[in-house]
Design an enzyme around this catalytic site. Structure first.
Site, PDB file in Angstrom:
ATOM      1  CG  PHE A  41     -13.753  -4.390  -1.519  1.00 32.81           C
ATOM      2  CD1 PHE A  41     -13.130  -3.382  -1.137  1.00 32.81           C
ATOM      3  CD2 PHE A  41     -13.228  -5.567  -2.503  1.00 32.81           C
ATOM      4  CE1 PHE A  41     -11.918  -3.117  -1.967  1.00 32.81           C
ATOM      5  CE2 PHE A  41     -12.025  -5.157  -3.327  1.00 32.81           C
ATOM      6  CZ  PHE A  41     -11.557  -3.964  -2.830  1.00 32.81           C
ATOM      7  N   PRO A  42     -17.024  -4.001   2.356  1.00 33.03           N
ATOM      8  CG  PRO A  42     -16.753  -2.924   4.209  1.00 33.03           C
ATOM      9  CD  PRO A  42     -16.066  -3.524   3.246  1.00 33.03           C
ATOM     10  CG  LEU A  43     -20.873  -0.380   2.089  1.00 32.76           C
ATOM     11  CD1 LEU A  43     -21.214   1.069   2.158  1.00 32.76           C
ATOM     12  CD2 LEU A  43     -22.409  -1.204   2.014  1.00 32.76           C
ATOM     13  N   GLY A  44     -18.735  -3.234  -1.387  1.00 34.01           N
ATOM     14  CA  GLY A  44     -18.129  -3.585  -2.659  1.00 34.01           C
ATOM     15  C   GLY A  44     -19.294  -4.485  -3.422  1.00 34.01           C
ATOM     16  N   GLY A  45     -19.593  -4.019  -4.804  1.00 29.96           N
ATOM     17  CA  GLY A  45     -20.243  -4.762  -5.664  1.00 29.96           C
ATOM     18  C   GLY A  45     -21.733  -4.989  -5.509  1.00 29.96           C
ATOM     19  CG  PHE A  46     -24.195  -3.418  -2.321  1.00 34.95           C
ATOM     20  CD1 PHE A  46     -25.332  -3.473  -1.552  1.00 34.95           C
ATOM     21  CD2 PHE A  46     -22.886  -3.949  -1.866  1.00 34.95           C
ATOM     22  CE1 PHE A  46     -25.192  -4.265  -0.089  1.00 34.95           C
ATOM     23  CE2 PHE A  46     -22.676  -4.638  -0.511  1.00 34.95           C
ATOM     24  CZ  PHE A  46     -23.974  -4.555   0.355  1.00 34.95           C
ATOM     25  CE1 TYR A 101      -2.907  -3.024   0.328  1.00 30.11           C
ATOM     26  CE2 TYR A 101      -3.306  -2.690   2.863  1.00 30.11           C
ATOM     27  CZ  TYR A 101      -3.684  -3.192   1.641  1.00 30.11           C
ATOM     28  OH  TYR A 101      -4.586  -4.192   1.671  1.00 30.11           O
TER      29      TYR A 101
END
Length: 288
Positions: free
Chosen positions: A215-220, A65
């Site tokens: 990614f708790p909000l990834g791909g919604f 990173y």
């Protein structure tokens, strides 16, 4: 110490240590695209200090990173580290000159990555090193992890690595890894809308192995995002808080590492430890 009552999220074993289930991911502290220095170095340092002051004792990072940036920030902000702080890092990838994500699976690559992490975090032993599989940078893809994992096992015997985890892996690769070493955790993409690892999570829970979703909000999809936002509004919470609260309720072996470069957003994320999801909200979310 300021505390968001993180005890409400519970604890779980990570390696030989017990950590609070709501931690912090340092990925977003680097510059745009996780490349180069942050826009505001002092703000990045403040986020790290705030996280620990509020009770976080599990930080996820990697020397790729930046590269090197987040580990140097962690060292500057927190070294000497609190005795209860567990820092997990990764090996198996490198950054290209323009910021691309590339596989770095050779013995030389893995060894160099471990030594880079040791140097930039200023520690003698890395608590946890996750082997990041890069057969497909976008998601788990089959391929043997035996060769790079054997290098981590050797470094573990030498005392440079205490525990080994796996990242971006398939169930078959987890099985391969567990046959070679004691695996402390598995770190994959998983959330309300991306649940390919349901069976894997159950198996790891039965074995007492931590699962660390990213990614708790990834791909919604737009529809899924709207539903999540509606539930959050009814509860007086943010969509991220609801997504995190659902993950905490999903399985006791799930450890969360939401990332942010904002102190305000950090506080909001940590408040998810205290968010109660009523039965009707859970049913709505389960239908996503």
């Amino acid at each position: 110490m300021r505390d968001n009552n993180l005890a409400g999220a519970g604890t779980f074993k990570l390696g030989h240590r017990t950590v609070k289930r709501l931690g912090y991911g340092a990925m977003q502290l680097a510059g745009p695209g996780v490349f180069g220095p942050p826009r505001d170095r002092n703000a990045a340092l403040a986020v790290l200090r705030e996280a620990v002051e509020r009770g976080v004792n599990h930080i996820d990072t990697s020397d790729i990173y930046g590269p090197h940036i987040t580990n140097q920030l962690i060292r500057e902000a927190l070294h000497p580290y609190p005795k209860d702080l567990v820092i997990a890092t990764k090996a198996g990838a490198r950054r290209g000159p323009q910021g691309s994500w590339e596989a770095a699976f050779s013995a030389k690559d893995i060894t160099a990555a471990v030594h880079d992490n040791l140097r930039n975090l200023s520690v003698d032993t890395l608590e946890i090193v996750n082997l990041r599989a890069m057969f497909d940078a976008q998601g788990p893809s089959e391929g043997s992890i035996a060769e790079p994992l054997s290098v981590l096992v050797k470094l573990q015997r030498e005392g440079k690595v205490r525990h080994i985890g796996l990242s971006n892996v398939t169930a078959k690769q987890v099985e391969e890894g567990r046959a070679m070493a004691e695996i402390a955790c598995v770190q994959n993409h998983y959330n309300l809308a991306h649940r390919n690892d349901d069976a894997l999570i159950e198996g790891l829970a039965a074995a007492g192995i931590a699962y660390v979703p990213f990614f708790p909000l990834g791909g919604f999809s737009p529809i899924q995002s709207t539903t999540l936002s509606d539930v959050a509004k009814e509860l007086g919470a943010t969509p991220m808080q609801v997504a995190l609260a659902w993950l905490l309720r999903r399985s006791p072996n799930i450890l969360l590492i939401p990332g942010t470069s904002s102190v305000e957003h950090l506080r909001e994320n940590l408040a998810a430890a205290e968010l109660e999801l009523p039965v009707d909200a859970m049913k709505t979310l389960e239908r996503l």
